[in-house]
Design an enzyme around this catalytic site. Structure first.
Site, PDB file in Angstrom:
ATOM      1  N   HIS A   1      -7.481   0.551  -6.478  1.00  0.00           N
ATOM      2  CA  HIS A   1      -7.280  -0.362  -5.390  1.00  0.00           C
ATOM      3  C   HIS A   1      -8.071  -1.424  -5.855  1.00  0.00           C
ATOM      4  O   HIS A   1      -9.186  -1.969  -5.438  1.00  0.00           O
ATOM      5  CB  HIS A   1      -8.447   0.497  -4.250  1.00  0.00           C
ATOM      6  CG  HIS A   1      -8.375  -0.138  -2.868  1.00  0.00           C
ATOM      7  ND1 HIS A   1      -7.473  -0.987  -2.587  1.00  0.00           N
ATOM      8  CD2 HIS A   1      -9.210   0.247  -1.928  1.00  0.00           C
ATOM      9  CE1 HIS A   1      -7.614  -1.556  -1.410  1.00  0.00           C
ATOM     10  NE2 HIS A   1      -8.658  -0.692  -0.636  1.00  0.00           N
TER      11      HIS A   1
ATOM     12  N   GLN B   1      -9.956  -4.060  -3.343  1.00  0.00           N
ATOM     13  CA  GLN B   1     -11.383  -3.882  -2.987  1.00  0.00           C
ATOM     14  C   GLN B   1     -12.585  -4.123  -3.897  1.00  0.00           C
ATOM     15  O   GLN B   1     -13.516  -4.656  -3.550  1.00  0.00           O
ATOM     16  CB  GLN B   1     -11.403  -2.382  -2.740  1.00  0.00           C
ATOM     17  CG  GLN B   1     -12.874  -1.603  -2.202  1.00  0.00           C
ATOM     18  CD  GLN B   1     -13.146  -2.241  -1.000  1.00  0.00           C
ATOM     19  OE1 GLN B   1     -12.200  -2.174  -0.131  1.00  0.00           O
ATOM     20  NE2 GLN B   1     -14.350  -2.838  -0.633  1.00  0.00           N
TER      21      GLN B   1
ATOM     22  N   CYS C   1     -16.398   1.267   0.262  1.00  0.00           N
ATOM     23  CA  CYS C   1     -15.371   0.387   0.599  1.00  0.00           C
ATOM     24  C   CYS C   1     -14.855   0.556   2.046  1.00  0.00           C
ATOM     25  O   CYS C   1     -14.181  -0.167   2.747  1.00  0.00           O
ATOM     26  CB  CYS C   1     -14.017   0.912  -0.227  1.00  0.00           C
ATOM     27  SG  CYS C   1     -13.223   2.465  -0.124  1.00  0.00           S
TER      28      CYS C   1
ATOM     29  N   ARG D   1     -13.535  -8.764   1.398  1.00  0.00           N
ATOM     30  CA  ARG D   1     -11.921  -8.653   1.342  1.00  0.00           C
ATOM     31  C   ARG D   1     -11.050 -10.076   1.596  1.00  0.00           C
ATOM     32  O   ARG D   1     -10.349 -10.282   1.039  1.00  0.00           O
ATOM     33  CB  ARG D   1     -11.582  -7.563   2.039  1.00  0.00           C
ATOM     34  CG  ARG D   1     -12.234  -6.093   1.778  1.00  0.00           C
ATOM     35  CD  ARG D   1     -11.537  -5.646   0.489  1.00  0.00           C
ATOM     36  NE  ARG D   1     -10.303  -5.553   0.523  1.00  0.00           N
ATOM     37  CZ  ARG D   1      -9.403  -4.608   0.908  1.00  0.00           C
ATOM     38  NH1 ARG D   1     -10.044  -3.516   1.493  1.00  0.00           N
ATOM     39  NH2 ARG D   1      -8.290  -4.482   0.739  1.00  0.00           N
TER      40      ARG D   1
ATOM     41  N   ASP E   1     -17.357   6.933  -2.035  1.00  0.00           N
ATOM     42  CA  ASP E   1     -16.071   6.816  -1.300  1.00  0.00           C
ATOM     43  C   ASP E   1     -15.675   8.390  -0.497  1.00  0.00           C
ATOM     44  O   ASP E   1     -16.375   9.482  -0.787  1.00  0.00           O
ATOM     45  CB  ASP E   1     -14.719   6.500  -2.215  1.00  0.00           C
ATOM     46  CG  ASP E   1     -13.756   6.219  -1.395  1.00  0.00           C
ATOM     47  OD1 ASP E   1     -13.687   6.105  -0.240  1.00  0.00           O
ATOM     48  OD2 ASP E   1     -12.703   6.098  -2.019  1.00  0.00           O
TER      49      ASP E   1
ATOM     50  N   ARG F   1       0.827  -1.140  -0.019  1.00  0.00           N
ATOM     51  CA  ARG F   1       0.172  -0.019  -0.061  1.00  0.00           C
ATOM     52  C   ARG F   1       1.126   1.111  -0.020  1.00  0.00           C
ATOM     53  O   ARG F   1       1.826   1.335   0.920  1.00  0.00           O
ATOM     54  CB  ARG F   1      -0.983   0.039   1.096  1.00  0.00           C
ATOM     55  CG  ARG F   1      -1.491   1.290   1.421  1.00  0.00           C
ATOM     56  CD  ARG F   1      -2.855   1.193   2.450  1.00  0.00           C
ATOM     57  NE  ARG F   1      -4.040   0.598   1.760  1.00  0.00           N
ATOM     58  CZ  ARG F   1      -5.152   0.564   2.432  1.00  0.00           C
ATOM     59  NH1 ARG F   1      -5.563   1.388   3.310  1.00  0.00           N
ATOM     60  NH2 ARG F   1      -6.241   0.122   1.722  1.00  0.00           N
TER      61      ARG F   1
HETATM   62  N1  NVA Z   1     -10.109   6.678  -1.724  1.00  0.00           N
HETATM   63  C1  NVA Z   1      -9.685   6.166  -0.473  1.00  0.00           C
HETATM   64  C2  NVA Z   1     -10.090   4.729   0.042  1.00  0.00           C
HETATM   65  C3  NVA Z   1      -9.765   4.313   1.152  1.00  0.00           C
HETATM   66  C4  NVA Z   1      -9.852   2.525   1.256  1.00  0.00           C
HETATM   67  C5  NVA Z   1      -8.225   6.527  -0.116  1.00  0.00           C
HETATM   68  O1  NVA Z   1      -7.382   6.366  -1.005  1.00  0.00           O
HETATM   69  O2  NVA Z   1      -8.108   6.998   1.182  1.00  0.00           O
HETATM   70  N1   CP Z   2     -11.274  -0.361   2.270  1.00  0.00           N
HETATM   71  C1   CP Z   2      -9.994  -0.123   2.846  1.00  0.00           C
HETATM   72  O1   CP Z   2      -9.099  -0.771   1.808  1.00  0.00           O
HETATM   73  O2   CP Z   2      -9.685  -0.133   4.099  1.00  0.00           O
HETATM   74  P1   CP Z   2      -8.475   0.141   4.956  1.00  0.00           P
HETATM   75  O3   CP Z   2      -7.934   1.543   4.276  1.00  0.00           O
HETATM   76  O4   CP Z   2      -9.030  -0.051   6.322  1.00  0.00           O
HETATM   77  O5   CP Z   2      -7.404  -0.948   4.469  1.00  0.00           O
END
Ligand code: NVA
Ligand code: CP
Length: 305
Positions: free
Chosen positions: A131, A134, A262, A290, A222, A104
Protein backbone atom coordinates in the site's frame (compact mmCIF):
# COMPACT_ATOMS: atom_id res chain seq x y z
CA UNK A 1 8.10 6.09 -24.23
CA UNK A 2 6.60 3.75 -21.63
CA UNK A 3 4.79 5.46 -18.75
CA UNK A 4 6.14 5.66 -15.23
CA UNK A 5 4.16 3.69 -12.64
CA UNK A 6 4.14 3.58 -8.82
CA UNK A 7 3.47 -0.04 -7.88
CA UNK A 8 5.70 -0.13 -4.80
CA UNK A 9 7.77 2.45 -2.92
CA UNK A 10 10.86 0.91 -4.51
CA UNK A 11 9.73 2.52 -7.80
CA UNK A 12 10.99 5.79 -6.26
CA UNK A 13 14.66 6.48 -5.57
CA UNK A 14 15.57 7.72 -2.11
CA UNK A 15 16.06 11.25 -3.48
CA UNK A 16 12.75 11.17 -5.34
CA UNK A 17 10.94 10.04 -2.22
CA UNK A 18 12.38 12.86 -0.12
CA UNK A 19 11.59 15.33 -2.93
CA UNK A 20 8.04 14.04 -3.06
CA UNK A 21 7.63 14.52 0.70
CA UNK A 22 9.01 18.06 0.39
CA UNK A 23 6.50 18.78 -2.36
CA UNK A 24 3.69 17.25 -0.29
CA UNK A 25 4.55 19.70 2.51
CA UNK A 26 4.51 22.59 0.00
CA UNK A 27 1.16 21.55 -1.45
CA UNK A 28 -0.23 21.22 2.07
CA UNK A 29 0.84 24.81 2.80
CA UNK A 30 -0.51 26.11 -0.54
CA UNK A 31 -3.91 24.44 -0.22
CA UNK A 32 -6.73 26.93 -0.58
CA UNK A 33 -4.46 29.75 -1.81
CA UNK A 34 -4.28 31.27 -5.30
CA UNK A 35 -0.74 29.94 -5.57
CA UNK A 36 -1.88 26.29 -5.48
CA UNK A 37 -0.90 24.76 -8.86
CA UNK A 38 -3.21 23.01 -11.37
CA UNK A 39 -0.66 21.00 -13.36
CA UNK A 40 -3.22 18.39 -14.45
CA UNK A 41 -5.68 20.91 -15.96
CA UNK A 42 -7.81 19.31 -18.63
CA UNK A 43 -6.72 15.78 -17.76
CA UNK A 44 -8.63 12.79 -16.38
CA UNK A 45 -7.53 10.23 -13.81
CA UNK A 46 -9.48 7.01 -13.23
CA UNK A 47 -9.72 5.48 -9.74
CA UNK A 48 -10.57 1.80 -10.27
CA UNK A 49 -11.65 -0.02 -7.11
CA UNK A 50 -12.03 -3.79 -6.65
CA UNK A 51 -12.20 -3.41 -2.86
CA UNK A 52 -13.92 -1.03 -0.48
CA UNK A 53 -12.31 2.35 0.18
CA UNK A 54 -13.03 5.59 1.99
CA UNK A 55 -9.70 7.43 2.35
CA UNK A 56 -8.06 6.31 -0.87
CA UNK A 57 -11.11 7.14 -2.94
CA UNK A 58 -11.82 10.52 -1.35
CA UNK A 59 -8.20 11.67 -1.10
CA UNK A 60 -7.53 10.79 -4.74
CA UNK A 61 -10.79 12.31 -5.98
CA UNK A 62 -10.20 15.56 -4.09
CA UNK A 63 -6.51 15.68 -5.00
CA UNK A 64 -7.11 15.03 -8.70
CA UNK A 65 -9.78 17.75 -8.69
CA UNK A 66 -7.55 20.26 -6.87
CA UNK A 67 -4.75 19.65 -9.42
CA UNK A 68 -7.20 20.60 -12.18
CA UNK A 69 -8.13 17.16 -13.52
CA UNK A 70 -11.35 15.17 -13.60
CA UNK A 71 -11.45 12.24 -11.16
CA UNK A 72 -13.46 9.31 -12.45
CA UNK A 73 -14.10 6.55 -9.92
CA UNK A 74 -15.09 3.12 -11.20
CA UNK A 75 -16.35 0.46 -8.81
CA UNK A 76 -15.02 -2.54 -10.69
CA UNK A 77 -17.99 -4.83 -10.00
CA UNK A 78 -20.23 -2.33 -11.79
CA UNK A 79 -18.01 -2.30 -14.89
CA UNK A 80 -17.39 -4.85 -17.62
CA UNK A 81 -14.16 -5.78 -15.77
CA UNK A 82 -16.46 -7.15 -13.08
CA UNK A 83 -18.20 -9.28 -15.72
CA UNK A 84 -14.95 -10.80 -16.96
CA UNK A 85 -13.59 -8.32 -19.50
CA UNK A 86 -9.83 -8.98 -19.54
CA UNK A 87 -7.62 -6.69 -17.46
CA UNK A 88 -5.35 -6.08 -20.47
CA UNK A 89 -8.28 -4.90 -22.56
CA UNK A 90 -9.40 -2.66 -19.70
CA UNK A 91 -5.92 -1.12 -19.48
CA UNK A 92 -5.74 -0.49 -23.23
CA UNK A 93 -9.18 1.08 -23.30
CA UNK A 94 -8.63 3.30 -20.22
CA UNK A 95 -5.31 4.47 -21.72
CA UNK A 96 -7.29 5.95 -24.61
CA UNK A 97 -9.49 8.05 -22.32
CA UNK A 98 -7.52 8.89 -19.19
CA UNK A 99 -4.05 10.17 -18.28
CA UNK A 100 -3.55 7.91 -15.28
CA UNK A 101 -5.17 5.06 -13.36
CA UNK A 102 -5.21 4.45 -9.61
CA UNK A 103 -5.98 0.76 -9.05
CA UNK A 104 -7.01 -1.03 -5.82
CA UNK A 105 -7.11 -4.79 -6.22
CA UNK A 106 -6.35 -8.18 -4.70
CA UNK A 107 -3.18 -9.91 -5.98
CA UNK A 108 -0.22 -7.64 -6.67
CA UNK A 109 0.12 -9.43 -10.03
CA UNK A 110 -3.09 -7.69 -11.10
CA UNK A 111 -1.69 -4.17 -10.67
CA UNK A 112 1.47 -5.33 -12.44
CA UNK A 113 -0.64 -6.70 -15.30
CA UNK A 114 -2.67 -3.50 -15.59
CA UNK A 115 0.54 -1.45 -15.64
CA UNK A 116 2.16 -3.71 -18.24
CA UNK A 117 -0.74 -3.16 -20.64
CA UNK A 118 -1.29 0.53 -19.84
CA UNK A 119 -0.03 3.46 -21.92
CA UNK A 120 -0.62 5.82 -18.97
CA UNK A 121 0.84 5.80 -15.43
CA UNK A 122 -0.67 3.30 -12.99
CA UNK A 123 -0.65 3.95 -9.23
CA UNK A 124 -1.11 1.12 -6.75
CA UNK A 125 -4.03 2.09 -4.51
CA UNK A 126 -3.52 -1.08 -2.39
CA UNK A 127 -2.88 -4.73 -3.20
CA UNK A 128 -2.48 -7.76 -0.95
CA UNK A 129 1.29 -7.11 -0.96
CA UNK A 130 1.69 -3.33 -0.75
CA UNK A 131 0.00 0.00 0.00
CA UNK A 132 2.64 2.54 -1.10
CA UNK A 133 0.41 5.64 -1.16
CA UNK A 134 -0.36 5.13 2.54
CA UNK A 135 3.37 5.13 3.28
CA UNK A 136 3.85 8.47 1.54
CA UNK A 137 1.35 9.97 3.99
CA UNK A 138 2.86 8.07 6.92
CA UNK A 139 6.39 9.25 6.17
CA UNK A 140 5.14 12.81 5.76
CA UNK A 141 3.50 12.81 9.19
CA UNK A 142 6.46 11.11 10.88
CA UNK A 143 8.93 13.59 9.38
CA UNK A 144 6.74 16.51 10.48
CA UNK A 145 6.76 15.28 14.09
CA UNK A 146 10.31 13.93 14.33
CA UNK A 147 12.14 16.35 12.02
CA UNK A 148 13.85 13.48 10.19
CA UNK A 149 13.36 9.91 8.96
CA UNK A 150 16.91 8.59 8.80
CA UNK A 151 17.81 6.56 11.87
CA UNK A 152 14.32 6.55 13.41
CA UNK A 153 13.17 3.34 15.07
CA UNK A 154 9.77 2.14 13.91
CA UNK A 155 7.85 -0.68 15.59
CA UNK A 156 5.31 -2.55 13.47
CA UNK A 157 2.96 -4.61 15.67
CA UNK A 158 0.66 -7.33 14.30
CA UNK A 159 0.15 -8.76 10.85
CA UNK A 160 3.01 -8.98 8.35
CA UNK A 161 0.61 -7.64 5.74
CA UNK A 162 0.60 -5.12 2.89
CA UNK A 163 1.24 -2.24 5.30
CA UNK A 164 4.10 -4.04 7.06
CA UNK A 165 5.68 -4.81 3.68
CA UNK A 166 5.30 -1.18 2.63
CA UNK A 167 7.10 -0.09 5.82
CA UNK A 168 9.90 -2.55 4.89
CA UNK A 169 10.28 -0.77 1.54
CA UNK A 170 10.21 2.59 3.31
CA UNK A 171 13.06 1.37 5.51
CA UNK A 172 15.03 0.63 2.35
CA UNK A 173 14.53 4.14 1.01
CA UNK A 174 14.75 6.47 4.02
CA UNK A 175 17.13 4.68 6.37
CA UNK A 176 14.76 4.02 9.22
CA UNK A 177 15.20 0.96 11.37
CA UNK A 178 12.15 -1.30 11.45
CA UNK A 179 11.23 -3.97 13.96
CA UNK A 180 8.22 -6.06 12.99
CA UNK A 181 6.51 -8.10 15.74
CA UNK A 182 4.16 -10.78 14.39
CA UNK A 183 2.65 -13.95 15.79
CA UNK A 184 4.01 -17.16 14.34
CA UNK A 185 2.49 -17.83 10.94
CA UNK A 186 1.86 -14.16 10.20
CA UNK A 187 5.35 -12.89 9.36
CA UNK A 188 5.89 -10.81 6.23
CA UNK A 189 6.25 -13.00 3.16
CA UNK A 190 9.90 -14.13 2.89
CA UNK A 191 10.26 -13.03 -0.74
CA UNK A 192 9.01 -9.52 0.09
CA UNK A 193 11.30 -9.37 3.13
CA UNK A 194 14.27 -10.45 1.00
CA UNK A 195 13.44 -7.87 -1.65
CA UNK A 196 13.33 -5.06 0.92
CA UNK A 197 16.57 -6.22 2.55
CA UNK A 198 18.28 -6.46 -0.85
CA UNK A 199 17.17 -2.85 -1.42
CA UNK A 200 18.94 -1.92 1.83
CA UNK A 201 16.21 -2.17 4.48
CA UNK A 202 17.21 -2.61 8.11
CA UNK A 203 14.36 -4.91 9.22
CA UNK A 204 14.19 -7.33 12.11
CA UNK A 205 11.25 -9.71 12.60
CA UNK A 206 10.53 -10.62 16.23
CA UNK A 207 7.72 -12.37 18.12
CA UNK A 208 7.51 -10.15 21.19
CA UNK A 209 5.65 -6.85 20.68
CA UNK A 210 7.49 -5.33 23.68
CA UNK A 211 10.84 -6.08 22.05
CA UNK A 212 9.72 -4.24 18.93
CA UNK A 213 8.30 -1.28 20.85
CA UNK A 214 11.29 -0.79 23.19
CA UNK A 215 12.76 2.66 22.51
CA UNK A 216 10.70 3.14 19.33
CA UNK A 217 10.10 6.61 17.85
CA UNK A 218 7.03 5.37 15.98
CA UNK A 219 4.59 2.59 16.88
CA UNK A 220 2.19 1.45 14.20
CA UNK A 221 -0.26 -1.34 13.51
CA UNK A 222 -3.14 -2.36 11.26
CA UNK A 223 -6.25 -4.52 11.35
CA UNK A 224 -5.81 -8.20 12.16
CA UNK A 225 -7.85 -9.31 9.14
CA UNK A 226 -7.36 -7.35 5.94
CA UNK A 227 -9.85 -7.01 3.11
CA UNK A 228 -10.28 -10.43 1.52
CA UNK A 229 -9.42 -12.26 4.79
CA UNK A 230 -12.86 -11.96 6.39
CA UNK A 231 -13.23 -15.75 6.69
CA UNK A 232 -10.01 -15.93 8.72
CA UNK A 233 -11.25 -13.35 11.20
CA UNK A 234 -12.10 -15.74 14.07
CA UNK A 235 -8.73 -17.52 13.87
CA UNK A 236 -6.91 -14.22 13.64
CA UNK A 237 -8.64 -12.85 16.76
CA UNK A 238 -7.03 -15.72 18.68
CA UNK A 239 -3.62 -15.53 16.98
CA UNK A 240 -3.27 -11.76 17.48
CA UNK A 241 -4.76 -11.48 20.99
CA UNK A 242 -1.39 -10.54 22.54
CA UNK A 243 -0.61 -8.00 19.82
CA UNK A 244 -2.83 -5.08 20.80
CA UNK A 245 -1.13 -1.69 20.93
CA UNK A 246 -2.25 -0.55 24.37
CA UNK A 247 -0.91 1.92 26.92
CA UNK A 248 1.48 -0.65 28.39
CA UNK A 249 3.04 -1.27 24.98
CA UNK A 250 3.23 2.46 24.22
CA UNK A 251 5.03 2.90 27.55
CA UNK A 252 7.90 0.81 26.12
CA UNK A 253 8.40 3.34 23.33
CA UNK A 254 10.15 6.71 23.71
CA UNK A 255 8.20 9.31 25.65
CA UNK A 256 7.83 11.37 22.46
CA UNK A 257 6.83 8.40 20.29
CA UNK A 258 3.89 8.81 17.92
CA UNK A 259 1.22 6.24 17.10
CA UNK A 260 0.17 5.64 13.47
CA UNK A 261 -2.62 3.57 11.93
CA UNK A 262 -3.61 3.61 8.25
CA UNK A 263 -7.29 3.22 9.22
CA UNK A 264 -9.94 1.88 9.35
CA UNK A 265 -9.19 0.83 12.95
CA UNK A 266 -10.86 -1.68 15.24
CA UNK A 267 -10.67 -0.25 18.75
CA UNK A 268 -10.24 -3.01 21.32
CA UNK A 269 -8.60 -5.30 18.77
CA UNK A 270 -5.30 -4.16 17.23
CA UNK A 271 -5.35 -0.86 19.17
CA UNK A 272 -6.80 0.32 22.48
CA UNK A 273 -9.14 3.30 22.24
CA UNK A 274 -6.95 5.11 24.78
CA UNK A 275 -4.02 4.93 22.34
CA UNK A 276 -5.67 5.78 19.03
CA UNK A 277 -7.74 8.53 20.64
CA UNK A 278 -4.90 9.59 22.95
CA UNK A 279 -2.30 12.38 22.82
CA UNK A 280 0.39 10.40 21.01
CA UNK A 281 -1.87 9.42 18.12
CA UNK A 282 -1.33 11.28 14.82
CA UNK A 283 -3.82 9.21 12.81
CA UNK A 284 -6.00 12.11 11.63
CA UNK A 285 -3.06 14.11 10.35
CA UNK A 286 -1.80 10.86 8.78
CA UNK A 287 -5.14 10.35 7.01
CA UNK A 288 -5.23 13.97 5.80
CA UNK A 289 -1.73 13.64 4.40
CA UNK A 290 -3.00 11.06 1.92
CA UNK A 291 -4.36 14.05 0.03
CA UNK A 292 -1.17 16.11 0.05
CA UNK A 293 1.26 13.25 -0.61
CA UNK A 294 -0.82 11.80 -3.45
CA UNK A 295 -1.07 15.24 -5.07
CA UNK A 296 2.74 15.34 -5.11
CA UNK A 297 2.75 11.85 -6.61
CA UNK A 298 0.15 12.69 -9.28
CA UNK A 299 2.15 15.77 -10.21
CA UNK A 300 5.34 13.72 -10.50
CA UNK A 301 3.83 10.96 -12.64
CA UNK A 302 1.03 12.57 -14.64
CA UNK A 303 1.72 16.31 -15.11
CA UNK A 304 3.00 17.10 -18.60
CA UNK A 305 6.68 18.06 -18.72
N1 NVA B 1 -4.25 -4.11 5.55
C1 NVA B 1 -5.51 -3.43 5.27
C2 NVA B 1 -5.27 -2.01 4.95
C3 NVA B 1 -6.52 -1.21 4.67
C4 NVA B 1 -6.23 0.22 4.29
C5 NVA B 1 -6.23 -4.15 4.14
O1 NVA B 1 -5.56 -4.54 3.18
O2 NVA B 1 -7.44 -4.31 4.22
N1 CP C 1 -6.05 3.65 4.62
C1 CP C 1 -6.82 3.41 3.55
O1 CP C 1 -6.34 3.08 2.47
O2 CP C 1 -8.14 3.59 3.77
P1 CP C 1 -9.33 3.18 2.79
O3 CP C 1 -9.41 1.68 2.76
O4 CP C 1 -10.54 3.82 3.39
O5 CP C 1 -9.03 3.71 1.40
Amino acid sequence: MSPRHLLTLLDLSADELVGLLDRADELKALRGTDAHPRPLAGRTVVVLLEKASTRTRVSFEVGIHELGALPLTLIAKDTQLGRGEPLDDTARMLSGYAHGVVYRTFGHDRVEALAAASRVPVINGLTEDYHPCQLLADLQVVRAHKGRLDGLRVAWIGDGNNMACSWMNAAARVGLSLRVACPEGYDPRPDLLSRAREAGADVEVVRDPAEAADGADVVTTDVWASMGQEEENAARQVAFAAYQVDDALMARARADAVFLHCLPAHRGEEVAASVIDGPRSVVWEEAENRLHAQKALLELLIAPR
